[in-house]
Write an enzyme that holds these catalytic residues in place. Structure first.
Site, PDB file in Angstrom:
ATOM      1  N   LYS A  42       0.856  -1.182   0.000  1.00 48.42           N
ATOM      2  CA  LYS A  42       0.000   0.000   0.000  1.00 48.42           C
ATOM      3  C   LYS A  42       0.893   1.234   0.000  1.00 48.42           C
ATOM      4  O   LYS A  42       1.716   1.418   0.892  1.00 48.42           O
ATOM      5  CB  LYS A  42      -0.877  -0.013   1.240  1.00 48.42           C
ATOM      6  CG  LYS A  42      -1.837   1.158   1.286  1.00 48.42           C
ATOM      7  CD  LYS A  42      -2.893   0.935   2.325  1.00 48.42           C
ATOM      8  CE  LYS A  42      -3.908   2.032   2.316  1.00 48.42           C
ATOM      9  NZ  LYS A  42      -4.910   1.808   3.359  1.00 48.42           N
ATOM     10  N   LYS A  71      -2.154  -1.534  -3.974  1.00 52.29           N
ATOM     11  CA  LYS A  71      -3.027  -0.367  -3.848  1.00 52.29           C
ATOM     12  C   LYS A  71      -2.206   0.906  -3.828  1.00 52.29           C
ATOM     13  O   LYS A  71      -1.251   0.969  -3.064  1.00 52.29           O
ATOM     14  CB  LYS A  71      -3.818  -0.508  -2.548  1.00 52.29           C
ATOM     15  CG  LYS A  71      -4.734   0.631  -2.214  1.00 52.29           C
ATOM     16  CD  LYS A  71      -5.417   0.343  -0.921  1.00 52.29           C
ATOM     17  CE  LYS A  71      -6.373   1.438  -0.575  1.00 52.29           C
ATOM     18  NZ  LYS A  71      -7.062   1.195   0.663  1.00 52.29           N
TER      19      LYS A  71
HETATM   20  C1  PBG Z   1      -6.984   3.171   5.113  1.00 53.61           C
HETATM   21  C2  PBG Z   1      -7.680   3.005   3.813  1.00 53.61           C
HETATM   22  C3  PBG Z   1      -7.473   3.817   2.696  1.00 53.61           C
HETATM   23  C4  PBG Z   1      -8.344   3.362   1.685  1.00 53.61           C
HETATM   24  C5  PBG Z   1      -9.036   2.268   2.198  1.00 53.61           C
HETATM   25  N1  PBG Z   1      -8.609   2.052   3.514  1.00 53.61           N
HETATM   26  C6  PBG Z   1      -6.482   4.898   2.461  1.00 53.61           C
HETATM   27  C7  PBG Z   1      -6.349   6.014   3.374  1.00 53.61           C
HETATM   28  O1  PBG Z   1      -7.325   6.612   3.835  1.00 53.61           O
HETATM   29  O2  PBG Z   1      -5.213   6.368   3.642  1.00 53.61           O
HETATM   30  C8  PBG Z   1      -8.480   3.985   0.343  1.00 53.61           C
HETATM   31  C9  PBG Z   1      -9.502   3.438  -0.578  1.00 53.61           C
HETATM   32  C10 PBG Z   1      -9.757   4.293  -1.761  1.00 53.61           C
HETATM   33  O3  PBG Z   1      -9.138   5.358  -1.957  1.00 53.61           O
HETATM   34  O4  PBG Z   1     -10.621   3.901  -2.560  1.00 53.61           O
HETATM   35  N2  PBG Z   1      -7.105   2.152   6.018  1.00 53.61           N
END
Ligand code: PBG
Length: 338
Positions: free
Chosen positions: A206, A260
């Site tokens: 991520k 991601k």
């Molecule tokens: C954090 C989380 C994020 C997303 C899902 N879970 C990123 C964040 O806020 O830093 C992003 C999903 C998206 O952008 O579609 N646990």
């Protein structure tokens, strides 16, 4: 006198790539990758209340849904053949605190929606994100103490939360926080609690990305977040580090890996598939979705074709599936095409 065909032949010999592209039937015959409904995971946003469908301005076409509406949506997704949902809660500000303690409430919004969906639509998979950010008053994924996200204490809390999510009926736990050691700890916790069959999809790589912007509006963390997530997410410059991080998750017992965001990291999808052979998923995140929607709304690109082309690119990059806000739209499109 001058034979043009001959000139081309001098260069290409007998190799003419366009022969296989000459008609629709040859193009279909040589098609290497295909997107199907079986490749889709649909992320949804849940809010407290009843009968609520609340549009998210930064994500045209995406709504926050109350539990009853989420159940209806799950039924529609299952009818379309979508294998699984991924759920994200937008809880009231009064429930958010320094340590994200609401994640340890057995009947919190996230667990409520899991239980309701599994009861009404048992044949759709439910994947729950385990991270503190929807529950903290500072929007970080971990416990924040003296300006530091404390790793081991956060992991301890995530293990407890994962067990509660599994108790509520979650099929796959998806830790999105990037704390060290979380996969092994969650695996041991789930097993000790009798949840051997609950899988783990690791957000293995991520990245500290700008593409999460619209999601933060969706779960109302954009106004809360102080600083950035660079001490736990991976730097966009680092591919080899991402692979090392994923290798640890594989060792610790991850069943599936996720990359991601998706499109800017296709090289990572490919390298992970090659390196580990585990199922690999890409998360086409909120910003990727919204930029397609925004350009399409302006008439600058064909939104439907951009949706199909980007989703197909994940298949070409070796992904087994994609988490995408387009899931229902593309499933309808694929069903129409037959
Ligand atoms: C954090 C989380 C994020 C997303 C899902 N879970 C990123 C964040 O806020 O830093 C992003 C999903 C998206 O952008 O579609 N646990």
């Amino acid at each position: 006198m001058h034979d043009k065909t001959h000139l081309v032949d001098d260069v290409t010999g007998h190799r003419r790539m366009r022969r296989n592209r000459k008609a629709d039937w040859t193009r279909r015959l040589v098609l290497e990758n295909r997107l199907t409904v079986d490749d889709l995971i649909w992320p949804i946003f849940v809010v407290p209340g009843d009968g609520i469908l609340e549009p998210i301005a930064a994500m045209p076409g995406v709504n926050r849904m109350s539990v009853d509406k989420a159940v209806e949506a799950a039924r529609e997704a299952a009818d379309l053949g979508i294998p699984a949902l991924a759920t994200f809660p937008n809880v009231g500000m009064d429930l958010r605190d320094q340590t994200g303690s609401q994640i340890l409430e057995a009947n919190n919004l996230l667990n409520q929606v899991t239980a309701a969906i599994k009861k009404a639509v048992p044949n759709i998979g439910v994947i729950t994100d385990v991270a503190l950010d929807p529950f903290t008053s500072h929007g970080h994924d971990g416990i924040l103490r003296d300006g530091v996200i404390v790793n081991d204490e956060t992991v301890e809390q995530l293990v407890k939360a994962a067990i509660l999510q599994a108790d509520a009926g979650s099929d796959i736990i998806a830790p999105s926080d990037m704390m060290d050691g979380r996969i092994g700890a969650i695996r041991r916790g789930l097993d000790a609690a009798g949840h051997q069959d609950v899988g783990i999809m690791s957000y293995a790589t991520k990245f500290a990305s700008c593409y999460y912007g619209p999601y933060r509006e969706a779960i109302s963390t954009s106004g809360l977040l102080k600083g950035d997530k660079k001490t736990y997410y991976i730097d966009p410059a680092n591919g080899t580090e991402a692979l090392r991080d994923a290798a640890l998750d594989v060792e610790e017992g991850a069943d599936m890996l996720m990359v991601k965001p998706g499109l800017p990291y296709l090289d990572i999808c490919w390298r992970m598939k090659e390196a580990f052979g585990l199922p690999v998923f890409a998360y086409q995140v909120s910003g990727e979705y919204s930029q397609i929607k925004a350009a399409a709304a302006n008439g600058w690109i064909d939104g439907e074709r951009a949706m199909l082309e980007t989703l197909l690119s994940f298949k070409r990059a070796g992904c087994d599936g994609i988490l995408t806000y387009f899931a229902v739209e593309v499933a309808r499109h694929l069903a129409k095409k037959g």
